[in-house]
Design a protein around this motif. Structure first.
Motif, PDB file in Angstrom:
ATOM      1  N   LEU A  24       0.823  -1.208   0.000  1.00 25.95           N
ATOM      2  CA  LEU A  24       0.000   0.000   0.000  1.00 25.95           C
ATOM      3  C   LEU A  24       0.861   1.263   0.000  1.00 25.95           C
ATOM      4  CD1 LEU A  24      -2.824  -1.074   2.447  1.00 25.95           C
ATOM      5  CD2 LEU A  24      -3.105  -0.448   0.059  1.00 25.95           C
ATOM      6  N   GLY A  27       2.172   1.692  -3.452  1.00 25.72           N
ATOM      7  CA  GLY A  27       1.094   2.202  -4.305  1.00 25.72           C
ATOM      8  C   GLY A  27       0.818   3.665  -4.051  1.00 25.72           C
ATOM      9  N   GLY A  28       0.958   4.100  -2.811  1.00 26.50           N
ATOM     10  CA  GLY A  28       0.766   5.510  -2.493  1.00 26.50           C
ATOM     11  C   GLY A  28       1.852   6.382  -3.075  1.00 26.50           C
ATOM     12  N   SER A  31       1.273   7.297  -6.769  1.00 23.55           N
ATOM     13  CA  SER A  31      -0.089   7.822  -6.854  1.00 23.55           C
ATOM     14  C   SER A  31      -0.387   8.580  -8.142  1.00 23.55           C
ATOM     15  CB  SER A  31      -0.375   8.733  -5.662  1.00 23.55           C
ATOM     16  OG  SER A  31       0.467   9.854  -5.713  1.00 23.55           O
ATOM     17  N   LEU A  36      -4.021   4.023  -8.681  1.00 21.53           N
ATOM     18  CA  LEU A  36      -3.449   4.189  -7.350  1.00 21.53           C
ATOM     19  C   LEU A  36      -3.671   5.615  -6.862  1.00 21.53           C
ATOM     20  CD1 LEU A  36      -0.120   2.350  -8.131  1.00 21.53           C
ATOM     21  CD2 LEU A  36      -2.215   1.380  -7.235  1.00 21.53           C
ATOM     22  N   MET A  40      -3.679   5.317  -0.276  1.00 23.28           N
ATOM     23  CA  MET A  40      -2.989   4.069   0.044  1.00 23.28           C
ATOM     24  C   MET A  40      -1.852   4.290   1.039  1.00 23.28           C
ATOM     25  SD  MET A  40      -2.831   2.521  -3.770  1.00 23.28           S
ATOM     26  CE  MET A  40      -2.659   0.788  -3.409  1.00 23.28           C
ATOM     27  N   GLY A  44      -1.391   2.107   4.483  1.00 26.21           N
ATOM     28  CA  GLY A  44      -0.207   1.261   4.636  1.00 26.21           C
ATOM     29  C   GLY A  44       0.554   1.574   5.911  1.00 26.21           C
TER      30      GLY A  44
END
Length: 79
Positions: A24, A27-28, A31, A36, A40, A44
């Motif tokens: 996560l 994925g953040g 962004s 995404l 996230m 996370g």
């Protein structure tokens, strides 16, 4: 939702929480891609803070600060 949250907080779920938290956060960071997003990153960090004691104070302080700002923002403006 309560059974799901309790299962996620159990010590056996650590093998799922840590990789999910790292995924996560990654994925953040990515962004800028369409699917995404920045949502996230805090999720996370919250997952990793369960298992990493060094992350608990900053994550809990950020959660408290966000909750306080949300309350003041939602409060009707008084003149």
């Amino acid at each position: 939702m309560r059974p799901v949250i309790r299962a996620a907080q159990s010590p056996r779920a650590r093998l799922v929480r840590v990789p999910a938290g790292v995924t996560l956060i990654a994925g953040g960071v990515l962004s800028f891609l369409p699917v995404l997003g920045l949502w996230m990153l805090p999720l996370g960090l919250l997952l990793l803070a369960i298992d990493l004691p060094a992350l608990r104070p900053p994550v809990s302080a950020a959660a408290i600060r966000i909750r306080r700002r949300w309350k003041t923002w939602r409060r009707p403006r008084q003149r």
